[in-house]
Design an enzyme around this catalytic site. Sequence first.
Site, PDB file in Angstrom:
ATOM      1  N   ASP A 293      -7.353   5.717  -1.570  1.00  0.00           N
ATOM      2  CA  ASP A 293      -7.100   4.488  -0.825  1.00  0.00           C
ATOM      3  C   ASP A 293      -6.575   3.388  -1.753  1.00  0.00           C
ATOM      4  O   ASP A 293      -7.273   2.978  -2.681  1.00  0.00           O
ATOM      5  CB  ASP A 293      -8.403   4.031  -0.155  1.00  0.00           C
ATOM      6  CG  ASP A 293      -8.198   2.862   0.801  1.00  0.00           C
ATOM      7  OD1 ASP A 293      -7.071   2.348   0.885  1.00  0.00           O
ATOM      8  OD2 ASP A 293      -9.186   2.468   1.453  1.00  0.00           O
TER       9      ASP A 293
ATOM     10  N   CYS B 135       0.810  -1.224   0.000  1.00  0.00           N
ATOM     11  CA  CYS B 135       0.000   0.000   0.000  1.00  0.00           C
ATOM     12  C   CYS B 135       0.846   1.278   0.000  1.00  0.00           C
ATOM     13  O   CYS B 135       0.538   2.233  -0.711  1.00  0.00           O
ATOM     14  CB  CYS B 135      -1.003   0.003   1.144  1.00  0.00           C
ATOM     15  SG  CYS B 135      -0.297  -0.270   2.783  1.00  0.00           S
TER      16      CYS B 135
ATOM     17  N   HIS C 124      -6.093   0.295  -0.969  1.00  0.00           N
ATOM     18  CA  HIS C 124      -6.490  -1.031  -0.473  1.00  0.00           C
ATOM     19  C   HIS C 124      -7.705  -1.576  -1.234  1.00  0.00           C
ATOM     20  O   HIS C 124      -8.769  -1.834  -0.672  1.00  0.00           O
ATOM     21  CB  HIS C 124      -6.783  -0.968   1.025  1.00  0.00           C
ATOM     22  CG  HIS C 124      -5.638  -0.478   1.834  1.00  0.00           C
ATOM     23  ND1 HIS C 124      -5.434   0.856   2.148  1.00  0.00           N
ATOM     24  CD2 HIS C 124      -4.599  -1.149   2.382  1.00  0.00           C
ATOM     25  CE1 HIS C 124      -4.337   0.980   2.863  1.00  0.00           C
ATOM     26  NE2 HIS C 124      -3.805  -0.216   3.024  1.00  0.00           N
TER      27      HIS C 124
END
Length: 406
Positions: free
Chosen positions: A289, A77, A291
């Site tokens: 994000d 990430c 993820h």
Amino acid sequence: METVLAKYENQINVFSDYLEELPDSDEPVWILGERYNIKTEKSELLSDVRSRLWFTYRKKFSPIGGTGPCSDAGWGCMLRCGQMILGQALVCSHLGREWRWVSEGERPTEYHRILDCFLDKKDSCYSIHQMAQMGVGEGKSVGEWYGPNTVAQVLRKLALFDEWNSLAVYVAMDNTVVIEDIKKQCQQADRESRQSRPSASGESTEHGCSSRPLAWPFPQPNAQEPSSRWRPLLLVIPLRMGINSINPVYIQALKECFKMPQSCGVLGGKPNLAYYFIGYIGDELIYLDPHNTQPAVDSESGTLVDDQSYHCQRTPHMKITSLDPSVALGFFCKSEEDFDSWCNLIQQEILKKRNLRMFELVDKHPSHWPPFVPPTKPEVQTTGAEFIESTDQLFESEEEFEILNV
């Protein structure tokens, strides 16, 4: 007509869904130096956010290093956030901050070439493959989680192999930005880059961001070359704004960074959860994000890739007080004048108005530091993809950043 109305209605629904995530506030929304009124500039706000390059977990790409993982889910990430902050710098450099992505229609050729730098394959210069293997030289095994400072160092080293962009990546040490060193790095003659620029036939004498053949005519990078030798600058400032949580005295200064026209975002997040922060509203940080595990995009040699999955329609947010104190601020300065303007803004808005400074800005190289030598590409006889598999003898790891006084 029904098709047109349905499409328009879907767009309205997307705007509504997106805005439901943001606080209902009269305060302005700041996105990478741009100010928006959430009540009157809804579509403009969403257009800006979805125009940012969005890099997420991917799966089913070729094994890293030939025998390594085929997915970065669960560990990549911060690497993806590093790709996003660098991608933003390249977009600003080649397309401008005002450029907007649309889901249909032609894209600028520069845009396709930027995206090609980040595709999930070993011969793209900022791919997950290259970043993970360069991280080995920073003491990180492939598959290990990274912090903001380590990713910044990886980007700095990989940029040396990027002959097309000629981007200067400067990573501040000891919470100190040295103006003299930055100007020395950005004004150095970039002979390697000039020698590898495409010829009139579109061929390059050396490997650029990718070694795959180019099937479409890219414009020559020096078509609009500025008169000075200033190289576009990505300035990264790793900081630790507290011990276990962010010290509230730094919150307003952090917000001011997002207001600056040179803002390139912030690397940070929560423990073991990295986000790419692009702005704020009130006391909420807005971020992209990584993820979200998506299949690797198939990129056949000489063809344009499907870029729909590289732009995010929705943007989450979080309380700024929940931010992990370990962050890295990013700024992009395309010209020397742009950098001088940033220095003035930092002096006026960050340094003079705060009792505790986030970082120091000094004119001259500190006398007790080792001499500053602008980084150059190591002399090798192989492509970057082959070369980066062994980094121990190439670079020396930098010291970790210090904790700010609290």
